[in-house]
Design an enzyme around this catalytic site. Structure first.
Site, PDB file in Angstrom:
ATOM      1  N   HIS A 148      60.285  33.552  31.590  1.00 25.48           N
ATOM      2  CA  HIS A 148      60.778  34.695  32.362  1.00 25.48           C
ATOM      3  C   HIS A 148      61.189  35.803  31.383  1.00 25.48           C
ATOM      4  O   HIS A 148      61.655  35.517  30.280  1.00 25.48           O
ATOM      5  CB  HIS A 148      61.966  34.270  33.231  1.00 25.48           C
ATOM      6  CG  HIS A 148      62.426  35.378  34.131  1.00 25.48           C
ATOM      7  ND1 HIS A 148      63.333  36.327  33.722  1.00 25.48           N
ATOM      8  CD2 HIS A 148      62.079  35.709  35.399  1.00 25.48           C
ATOM      9  CE1 HIS A 148      63.524  37.195  34.713  1.00 25.48           C
ATOM     10  NE2 HIS A 148      62.775  36.834  35.741  1.00 25.48           N
TER      11      HIS A 148
ATOM     12  N   GLU B 190      55.210  40.042  35.912  1.00 29.46           N
ATOM     13  CA  GLU B 190      56.444  40.773  36.182  1.00 29.46           C
ATOM     14  C   GLU B 190      56.668  41.793  35.073  1.00 29.46           C
ATOM     15  O   GLU B 190      57.121  41.431  33.982  1.00 29.46           O
ATOM     16  CB  GLU B 190      57.637  39.816  36.196  1.00 29.46           C
ATOM     17  CG  GLU B 190      57.551  38.731  37.248  1.00 29.46           C
ATOM     18  CD  GLU B 190      58.930  38.181  37.553  1.00 29.46           C
ATOM     19  OE1 GLU B 190      59.434  38.482  38.629  1.00 29.46           O
ATOM     20  OE2 GLU B 190      59.487  37.479  36.701  1.00 29.46           O
TER      21      GLU B 190
HETATM   22  P1  PGA Z   1      64.037  41.311  41.046  1.00 33.51           P
HETATM   23  O1  PGA Z   1      63.855  40.122  39.992  1.00 33.51           O
HETATM   24  O2  PGA Z   1      63.192  40.993  42.251  1.00 33.51           O
HETATM   25  O3  PGA Z   1      65.508  41.295  41.360  1.00 33.51           O
HETATM   26  O4  PGA Z   1      63.586  42.577  40.372  1.00 33.51           O
HETATM   27  C1  PGA Z   1      62.581  39.615  39.716  1.00 33.51           C
HETATM   28  C2  PGA Z   1      62.664  38.607  38.611  1.00 33.51           C
HETATM   29  O5  PGA Z   1      63.442  38.759  37.672  1.00 33.51           O
HETATM   30  O6  PGA Z   1      61.918  37.602  38.644  1.00 33.51           O
END
Ligand code: PGA
Length: 258
Positions: free
Chosen positions: A98, A170
């Site tokens: 992550h 992401e």
């Molecule tokens: P968020 O987080 O939807 O609050 O932007 C996504 C993540 O960190 O996986």
């Protein structure tokens, strides 16, 4: 028309054990009527909630996974949790890399690769998160950065193990309270590149690897993101941490598809 949607949430360092269990039980009740052939739902609570979650929540409704793990089975690694420990509790799902692990805890691509290989070695499902920072994007090297995260993070994994892999794209600049939601066309172009890289690495088994999008997904943008052809699901933080809001969001996505 998508065969199946993948919805997941990482609870990060939020919610005590009792708050996590209340949340999971509500989510289980609220979404219980939705066919799991149409969607998979997974939640990644903190380590301390895993034991109760895996024992109390119906695995056919919600898959429970860990937010990270170490790659060795055991050893002198104070504070770490191993794949053997997770598997012994019945946890068969783990997230790797992550953006907060990479940025706050300085985990490298090579280390994420060790984690991925360890997870697959233990027959776990492993969700590899990839994504560029704002600086990478401004320099015009987003695709190169993601390619490197994938090639190193998935190094040594053979096509017959591809079914155990999930990818979450992401972008670092879109995640969390300071995040700015990404434009759908941008997401689609990165997802296409991710899918091409998977095809190159895993050939026909690449189609078994779902690619999820995450980063400031909310009720306003979820449907437009989820309907992108190269997006197989949504990986959500803040907008999923209240069971009723998450239930509403995923139903809107499923309804728009039907
Ligand atoms: P968020 O987080 O939807 O609050 O932007 C996504 C993540 O960190 O996986």
């Amino acid at each position: 028309m998508k065969k199946k949607y993948y919805f997941g949430s990482n609870l990060k360092m939020y919610k005590t054990v009792s708050e996590t269990m209340n949340y999971l039980h509500s989510l289980e009740d609220l979404t219980g009527d939705i066919s799991r052939e149409k969607m998979e739902l997974f939640i990644l609570p903190s380590f301390i909630s895993l034991d109760r979650a895996i024992n109390e929540i119906d695995p056919d409704l919600i898959r429970i996974g860990a937010q990270t793990m170490f790659w060795e089975d055991e050893g002198q690694y104070t504070g770490e949790i191993s794949p053997v420990m997770l598997c012994s509790m019945g946890i068969r799902f783990v997230m790797v890399g992550h953006s907060e692990r990479r940025n706050v805890f300085r985990e490298s691509n090579m280390e994420e690769g060790y984690r991925m290989r360890a997870a697959l070695h233990h027959k776990m499902t492993a969700l590899l998160c990839v994504g560029e920072s704002l600086v990478d994007k401004e320099k015009g090297i987003a695709k190169e950065v993601i390619m490197e995260q994938m090639k190193t993070g998935l190094f040594g994994i053979t096509p017959d193990n591809a079914a155990g892999i999930r990818i979450a794209y992401e972008p670092g600049w879109a995640i969390g309270t300071a995040g700015k939601p990404a434009e759908p066309f941008y997401i689609e172009s990165i997802h296409e590149m991710i899918k091409e890289t998977l095809l190159e690495m895993f050939h026909e088994t690449a189609e078994n690897v779902p690619v999820l999008y995450g980063g400031s997904v909310n009720l306003d943008n979820a449907v437009s993101y989820a309907q992108l052809p190269a997006v197989d699901g949504l990986f959500i933080g803040r907008s999923a941490w209240e069971a009723d809001k998450f239930n509403k969001l995923l139903r809107e996505v499923l309804l728009a598809e039907s």
